[in-house]
Design a protein around this motif. Structure first.
Motif, short mmCIF file in Angstrom:
data_model
loop_
_atom_site.label_atom_id
_atom_site.label_comp_id
_atom_site.label_asym_id
_atom_site.label_seq_id
_atom_site.Cartn_x
_atom_site.Cartn_y
_atom_site.Cartn_z
N GLY A 129 0.69 -1.22 0.02
CA GLY A 129 0.03 0.00 -0.02
C GLY A 129 0.97 1.24 0.12
O GLY A 129 0.24 2.56 -0.04
N THR A 158 -0.24 -0.97 -5.41
CA THR A 158 -1.53 -1.26 -4.99
C THR A 158 -2.32 -0.29 -4.29
O THR A 158 -1.76 0.94 -4.24
N THR A 159 -3.44 -0.38 -4.15
CA THR A 159 -4.45 0.60 -3.45
C THR A 159 -4.18 0.88 -2.01
O THR A 159 -3.71 -0.08 -1.31
N ARG A 160 -4.36 1.85 -1.49
CA ARG A 160 -3.76 2.08 -0.03
C ARG A 160 -5.29 2.57 0.77
O ARG A 160 -6.27 3.09 0.16
N SER A 161 -5.12 1.79 1.80
CA SER A 161 -6.45 2.09 2.46
C SER A 161 -6.69 3.48 3.13
O SER A 161 -5.45 4.07 3.64
N SER A 221 -6.99 5.05 7.72
CA SER A 221 -5.94 4.73 8.46
C SER A 221 -5.29 5.89 9.31
O SER A 221 -5.06 6.97 8.65
N MET A 261 -2.24 1.87 8.36
CA MET A 261 -2.44 1.92 7.12
C MET A 261 -1.99 0.63 6.48
O MET A 261 -2.48 -0.08 5.55
N TYR A 262 -0.68 -0.18 6.90
CA TYR A 262 -0.42 -1.37 6.44
C TYR A 262 -1.26 -2.44 6.93
O TYR A 262 -1.53 -3.25 5.94
N THR A 285 -4.55 -1.79 4.54
CA THR A 285 -4.22 -2.32 3.34
C THR A 285 -4.24 -3.75 3.06
O THR A 285 -4.98 -4.11 1.86
N ARG A 286 -3.70 -4.38 3.59
CA ARG A 286 -3.34 -5.79 3.54
C ARG A 286 -4.41 -6.49 3.88
O ARG A 286 -5.09 -7.57 3.37
N GLY A 307 -6.82 -5.79 0.74
CA GLY A 307 -6.37 -6.23 -0.42
C GLY A 307 -6.13 -7.55 -0.70
O GLY A 307 -6.07 -7.95 -2.03
#
Length: 72
Positions: free
Chosen positions: A33, A37-40, A43, A49-50, A53-54, A57
């Motif tokens: 992220g 790929t797209t980021r949340s 967060s 955020m990590y 996002t994971r 995704g």
């Protein structure tokens, strides 16, 4: 034609699962992220955020392979 011996073939499947999950884990680590790929969006911290996002995704099978690969 020459006959050969392959005494370690009984370990081939086990080795495959160890190597394949380790490969999946290392290859999918880049989709964090930050760069790919797209980021949340929801967060507050980098750690969130990590995690978000994971979680958003990757599907269940992908997460399973990453976890198994990290343990090998």
């Amino acid at each position: 034609m020459r006959e050969i011996s392959l005494p370690a073939t009984e370990y081939a499947i086990a080795c495959y699962y160890i190597i394949a999950t380790a490969e999946a884990s290392s290859n999918l680590a880049r989709y964090d992220g930050v760069r790919y790929t797209t980021r949340s969006a929801d967060s507050a911290t980098l750690s969130d955020m990590y995690r978000n996002t994971r979680a958003q995704g990757f599907g269940a099978e992908c997460k399973r392979r990453i976890i198994l690969g990290r343990m090998s």
